[in-house]
Scaffold this motif. Structure first.
Motif, short mmCIF file in Angstrom:
data_model
loop_
_atom_site.label_atom_id
_atom_site.label_comp_id
_atom_site.label_asym_id
_atom_site.label_seq_id
_atom_site.Cartn_x
_atom_site.Cartn_y
_atom_site.Cartn_z
N LEU A 127 1.30 -7.15 6.07
CA LEU A 127 1.77 -6.74 5.23
C LEU A 127 1.97 -5.89 4.01
CD1 LEU A 127 4.96 -5.42 5.30
CD2 LEU A 127 5.59 -7.93 3.94
N SER A 128 1.94 -5.08 3.75
CA SER A 128 1.35 -3.89 2.79
C SER A 128 2.81 -3.30 2.52
CB SER A 128 0.23 -3.44 2.26
OG SER A 128 -0.21 -2.67 3.93
N LEU A 129 2.97 -2.63 1.42
CA LEU A 129 4.12 -1.45 1.30
C LEU A 129 2.87 -1.29 -0.03
CD1 LEU A 129 5.72 -4.23 1.42
CD2 LEU A 129 7.45 -2.66 0.74
N TYR A 130 2.81 0.63 -0.05
CA TYR A 130 2.30 1.33 -0.98
C TYR A 130 2.83 2.71 -1.15
CZ TYR A 130 1.54 4.59 3.24
OH TYR A 130 2.13 5.12 4.63
N HIS A 131 3.13 2.87 -2.04
CA HIS A 131 3.43 4.72 -2.27
C HIS A 131 2.11 5.04 -3.09
CE1 HIS A 131 6.51 6.74 -4.19
NE2 HIS A 131 5.87 7.17 -4.99
N SER A 132 1.77 6.80 -2.74
CA SER A 132 1.04 7.07 -3.46
C SER A 132 2.02 8.68 -4.05
CB SER A 132 0.30 7.50 -2.17
OG SER A 132 -0.60 6.73 -2.14
N TRP A 133 1.06 9.23 -4.98
CA TRP A 133 1.21 9.95 -6.01
C TRP A 133 0.66 11.06 -5.93
CZ3 TRP A 133 2.63 5.39 -7.88
CH2 TRP A 133 3.52 5.52 -8.49
N LEU A 134 0.85 12.01 -4.95
CA LEU A 134 -0.17 12.99 -4.18
C LEU A 134 -0.21 14.49 -5.03
CD1 LEU A 134 -0.13 11.83 -1.54
CD2 LEU A 134 -1.74 12.94 -0.86
N ARG A 135 -1.77 14.97 -5.35
CA ARG A 135 -1.77 16.12 -6.18
C ARG A 135 -2.62 17.33 -5.22
NH1 ARG A 135 1.32 14.35 -7.90
NH2 ARG A 135 3.42 13.46 -9.98
N ASN A 136 -2.47 18.29 -5.09
CA ASN A 136 -2.94 19.30 -4.26
C ASN A 136 -3.69 18.98 -2.98
OD1 ASN A 136 -4.02 21.38 -6.76
ND2 ASN A 136 -5.54 19.95 -7.54
N ILE A 182 4.22 13.54 -2.43
CA ILE A 182 4.61 12.30 -1.74
C ILE A 182 4.68 11.34 -0.73
CG2 ILE A 182 6.33 9.81 -2.04
CD1 ILE A 182 5.41 11.07 -4.82
N HIS A 183 3.91 10.53 -0.54
CA HIS A 183 3.41 9.17 0.87
C HIS A 183 3.27 7.60 0.33
CE1 HIS A 183 -0.11 11.68 2.80
NE2 HIS A 183 1.41 12.98 2.01
N GLN A 184 4.56 7.58 1.60
CA GLN A 184 4.54 5.60 1.18
C GLN A 184 4.95 5.68 2.50
OE1 GLN A 184 8.26 5.76 -1.72
NE2 GLN A 184 9.75 7.28 -0.71
N GLY A 185 5.12 4.03 2.60
CA GLY A 185 5.23 3.38 3.87
C GLY A 185 5.07 2.31 4.41
N ILE A 186 5.28 1.46 4.92
CA ILE A 186 5.09 0.26 5.89
C ILE A 186 3.99 0.25 6.63
CG2 ILE A 186 6.46 -1.94 6.15
CD1 ILE A 186 9.08 -1.04 4.63
N GLU A 187 3.41 -0.98 6.11
CA GLU A 187 2.60 -1.50 7.51
C GLU A 187 2.59 -2.71 7.58
OE1 GLU A 187 -1.19 -0.01 6.63
OE2 GLU A 187 -0.80 2.21 7.13
N ALA A 188 2.96 -3.43 8.32
CA ALA A 188 2.68 -4.92 9.52
C ALA A 188 2.96 -4.84 10.43
CB ALA A 188 4.50 -4.93 9.05
N SER A 189 2.10 -6.14 10.66
CA SER A 189 1.65 -7.31 12.08
C SER A 189 2.12 -8.37 11.76
CB SER A 189 0.71 -6.51 12.72
OG SER A 189 -0.39 -6.73 11.61
#
Length: 378
Positions: free
Chosen positions: A184-193, A215-222
């Motif tokens: 299980l992982s949760l992430y949040h990315s602040w992108l530029r360009n 913005i990229h954010q999400g959940i990956e779970a298995s």
């Protein structure tokens, strides 16, 4: 039409010597890569190639140098620190078949630096919790930079772009307990360009461009659960019994613009939002296995950046069975989309569907289909 030659290598050094009396893992590496691609466009004569309209050669160079150290503060807690320095070059040579756009030959060099810092806590020998904070960096590809325009007067256009980069924070856990394994992982990315294909304010397609903020954010779970052991076949000293397991995976992709002057906070097109897969599988110690599976896209998602046209959700039912061993004879049958659903397996992202009447961007998935195969290994 295109063809390419690719060359690369990898030099990697790993040291496991103790540091300050504590366990320590140091990794240093270099991974150079070179691609030489030749591209040629033809006039489209009702589906047949006509005269050459544009031709060019693209050379891509990527040379990352990386350094990472994992230091164990305690036997359970380790700190990860690392960095990567990257040199990249994109060189396009226009063969100058047409002078409609002038000579489009160009060369760009890029330098990137990506640090990261993280911690891993080993709750047990098979279970971990982790947190990472890192920077990513991606230079534009030649596909981003070079556009072979279509039409009777087609030509090639080179558009200089900047690398996209982002800061990302990630937290998660992975492990195994009794009959359960999970990640299980949760992430949040602040992108530029970020590199995306867009329209301008007036609906004109401007091709790939740098989006200032996104913005990229999400959940990956298995999770894999062993539901039953020794259902029909008991365990013996020299072999395990049969088993029934249930595997699931879920992905949440929440990607959107961030106060963009044209698209505001719209979702970024072409990315399914809720994706779920599941499989119930019965396995015997002799190598036989069988079970149903599901592939689900739970919600519709936009196919244009203006969010005016959407791909529908779908659920696909399948079944697979077979017999296989590590050495010897193996056979399988894979039944897909048993309910014969109509769905879009993939799409070609466009900027604004309102500017392209009846866009042909949906690639249909296979209907009810059956695959089988036989192999022999030794």
């Amino acid at each position: 039409m295109f063809y390419s030659d690719n060359f690369g290598g990898n030099l990697n050094f790993v040291s496991r010597h103790e540091l300050f009396g504590q366990r320590n893992i140091l990794t240093i590496g270099l991974s150079p890569q070179v691609e030489d691609e030749h591209t040629q466009n033809y006039e489209n004569l009702f589906g047949h190639p006509g005269a050459t309209t544009a031709r060019g050669e693209g050379i891509s160079v990527n040379v990352p140098f990386y350094l990472e150290d994992q230091f164990y503060v305690t036997p359970q807690l380790s700190i990860l620190a690392g960095a990567q320095a990257i040199f990249a070059e994109r060189h396009f040579i226009d063969d100058f078949v047409s002078d409609a756009e002038g000579n489009q030959s160009n060369r760009q060099a890029f330098w990137g630096f990506t640090p990261k810092l993280g911690m891993i806590y080993e709750i047990s020998p098979k279970t971990q919790a982790f947190v990472n904070f890192s920077r990513s960096w991606q230079p534009p590809s030649l596909d981003n930079l070079v556009d072979f325009t279509e039409g009777p007067n087609s030509s090639v256009v080179y558009t200089p772009l900047q690398p996209q980069h982002a800061w990302t924070i990630e937290i998660g856990t992975r492990g195994e307990y009794s009959r359960i394994e999970w990640e299980l992982s949760l992430y949040h990315s602040w992108l530029r360009n970020e590199l995306l294909e867009l329209n301008d304010r007036f609906g004109n397609d401007i091709g790939t461009t740098n989006v200032q903020r996104s913005i990229h954010q999400g959940i990956e779970a298995s999770v894999e659960v062993e539901l039953l052991r020794e259902v029909l076949i008991p365990k013996h000293r020299d072999r395990s019994g049969d088993r029934l397991s249930f595997d699931q995976s879920y992905t949440l992709n929440d990607f959107h613009f961030d106060r963009d002057p044209v698209y505001g906070d719209n979702r970024i097109a072409g990315i399914p939002i809720h994706v779920y897969e599941a499989q119930l599988l019965y396995e015997m110690p002799c190598g036989f296995y069988a079970g149903p599976n599901l592939q689900c896209n739970f919600s519709r998602y936009p196919v244009d950046q203006a969010n005016t046209l959407f791909a529908d959700s779908y659920t696909l039912l399948g079944f697979r069975a077979g017999f296989g061993q590590s050495n010897g004879f193996s056979v399988f049958i894979d039944c897909r989309n048993l309910t014969d659903q109509r769905y879009a397996a993939s799409i070609d992202v466009i900027a604004d569907a309102r500017t392209e009447p009846n866009p042909e961007i949906f690639h249909p998935g296979d209907g009810r289909s059956f695959y089988a195969g036989v192999s022999w290994s030794w």
